[in-house]
Design an enzyme around this catalytic site. Structure first.
Site, PDB file in Angstrom:
ATOM      1  N   TYR A 195       0.838  -1.188   0.000  1.00  0.00           N
ATOM      2  CA  TYR A 195       0.000   0.000   0.000  1.00  0.00           C
ATOM      3  C   TYR A 195       0.881   1.249   0.000  1.00  0.00           C
ATOM      4  O   TYR A 195       1.489   1.602   1.006  1.00  0.00           O
ATOM      5  CB  TYR A 195      -0.927   0.028   1.211  1.00  0.00           C
ATOM      6  CG  TYR A 195      -1.922  -1.105   1.285  1.00  0.00           C
ATOM      7  CD1 TYR A 195      -2.251  -1.864   0.165  1.00  0.00           C
ATOM      8  CD2 TYR A 195      -2.561  -1.410   2.487  1.00  0.00           C
ATOM      9  CE1 TYR A 195      -3.161  -2.906   0.239  1.00  0.00           C
ATOM     10  CE2 TYR A 195      -3.484  -2.442   2.568  1.00  0.00           C
ATOM     11  CZ  TYR A 195      -3.775  -3.188   1.454  1.00  0.00           C
ATOM     12  OH  TYR A 195      -4.679  -4.218   1.531  1.00  0.00           O
TER      13      TYR A 195
ATOM     14  N   HIS B 165      -0.116 -11.851   0.610  1.00  0.00           N
ATOM     15  CA  HIS B 165      -1.050 -10.954  -0.082  1.00  0.00           C
ATOM     16  C   HIS B 165      -1.592 -11.572  -1.372  1.00  0.00           C
ATOM     17  O   HIS B 165      -2.772 -11.424  -1.686  1.00  0.00           O
ATOM     18  CB  HIS B 165      -0.336  -9.635  -0.385  1.00  0.00           C
ATOM     19  CG  HIS B 165      -1.248  -8.471  -0.529  1.00  0.00           C
ATOM     20  ND1 HIS B 165      -0.847  -7.178  -0.332  1.00  0.00           N
ATOM     21  CD2 HIS B 165      -2.568  -8.387  -0.855  1.00  0.00           C
ATOM     22  CE1 HIS B 165      -1.859  -6.350  -0.511  1.00  0.00           C
ATOM     23  NE2 HIS B 165      -2.912  -7.059  -0.845  1.00  0.00           N
TER      24      HIS B 165
ATOM     25  N   GLY C 213     -21.220   6.330  -2.998  1.00  0.00           N
ATOM     26  CA  GLY C 213     -20.137   7.306  -3.075  1.00  0.00           C
ATOM     27  C   GLY C 213     -19.507   7.465  -4.439  1.00  0.00           C
ATOM     28  O   GLY C 213     -18.653   8.337  -4.635  1.00  0.00           O
TER      29      GLY C 213
END
Length: 332
Positions: free
Chosen positions: A55, A122, A211
């Site tokens: 990230y 991951h 959103g």
């Protein structure tokens, strides 16, 4: 918030996913805003924080370490390995044992901690037997650098293979009313081995919360623009889902994000969710989702949304990088 178990840890039923503070969705917030969001989550009772080495290519772990390391005893910390940048600076999945063993030390330094509570692979590097990657992670546990290990975006078969090498505490994958892939194997495998299923994307990457109704406001770097369900006719068709969500949310007396989180938690006591947001208001609103009890009819109507969803969840390239079972009821 109510509590749920993740292996040996008791955590808030809803955790906080840190990814959006560093990349993927639009422009990351300024440092002060990111700090405020993390501290607000901690003060509201979030006790499970999820980050990853990829990230922001280290930025997110550094941020979490900077802001939360002084409060380390108050929460369960999860991070991930196996996905990052290679020597040429290109994003790469790498599950080779020597790479993973180097990554853990880098993550510990950025996070300013001696141990990570839950460390995920991951992505499964399909060039490397899953048993080899898990074997390296088991060595991290033996060395006291990691307390428990998990997997992300994998199938039920891979979960079982990994668990045969070392106990798997949790499996993380996308799961929401419009993404139901885990029901084709991963959820059952987690029940079978006693692992927790950690859902990300429970509000449809912001879409199911209402959103993202106009794509023109998204910067070109926004990860969602590469996803088929956020493109062209598929996106236009998916907007119709919001009216149905609004109707159910009105019945329940909550907003759409809370509704989706409540649906996720209803899937079983071994399921938890880690919504991410850069909004202080949303951090607080999300804490109320575990107080919602949905009726069987409301759950059935939410279940039906997957069959009405248009477009896949990932691009063809990204689909090739995951090991998750396909949910074939998604509309063409």
């Amino acid at each position: 918030m109510k509590q749920r178990r993740i292996g040996p840890f008791t955590t808030s039923s809803i955790g906080y996913g840190c990814m959006s503070l560093s990349h993927a969705y639009g422009h990351p917030p300024e440092r002060d805003q990111a700090r405020a969001v993390l501290l607000k989550a901690l003060d509201l009772g979030y006790t499970f924080f999820d980050t990853a080495s990829t990230y922001g290519f280290g930025h997110n772990e550094e941020l979490v370490g900077e802001v939360l390391s002084a409060h380390r005893s108050r929460f369960t910390l999860a991070s991930k390995c196996g996905l990052g940048r290679n020597a040429e600076g290109v994003r790469e999945i790498n599950g080779r044992p020597e790479k993973l063993l180097a990554t853990i030390d880098e993550s510990l330094a950025r996070l300013k901690t001696d141990v990570i509570d839950l460390y995920y692979l991951h992505r499964w590097d399909k060039r490397v037997p899953i048993e080899d990657s898990i074997g390296a992670m088991a060595r991290m546990v033996e060395a006291g650098k990691v307390r428990t290990i998990g997997l992300s975006e994998v199938s039920g078969a891979t979960i079982r293979k990994a668990h045969a090498v070392h106990p798997i505490t949790a499996v993380q994958s996308e799961y929401s009313p419009w993404t139901r892939n885990p029901e084709w194997g991963a959820l059952e495998a987690c029940r079978e081995i006693g692992a927790t299923f950690v859902a990300f994307g429970s509000v449809g990457r912001g879409f199911l919360a209402g959103g993202v109704t106009d794509l023109t406001g998204l910067p070109a770097t926004d990860f969602r623009l590469s996803m088929p369900r956020f493109q062209g006719e598929a996106f236009a068709a998916n907007l119709k889902l919001l009216d149905k969500l609004d109707a159910i949310a009105a019945e329940v007396g909550c907003n759409k994000a809370q509704l989706c989180l409540a649906w996720t938690l209803s899937r079983g006591p071994h399921v938890t969710s880690i919504p991410g947001t850069t909004s202080l208001a949303h951090v607080e609103e999300n804490t109320l989702a575990d107080q919602i009890t949905l009726t069987a009819d409301q759950i059935a109507r939410l279940d039906a949304l997957a069959a009405e969803t248009h477009g896949g969840r990932y691009s063809e390239r990204s689909e090739g990088e995951v090991d998750t079972e396909r949910f074939e009821s998604v509309a063409a």
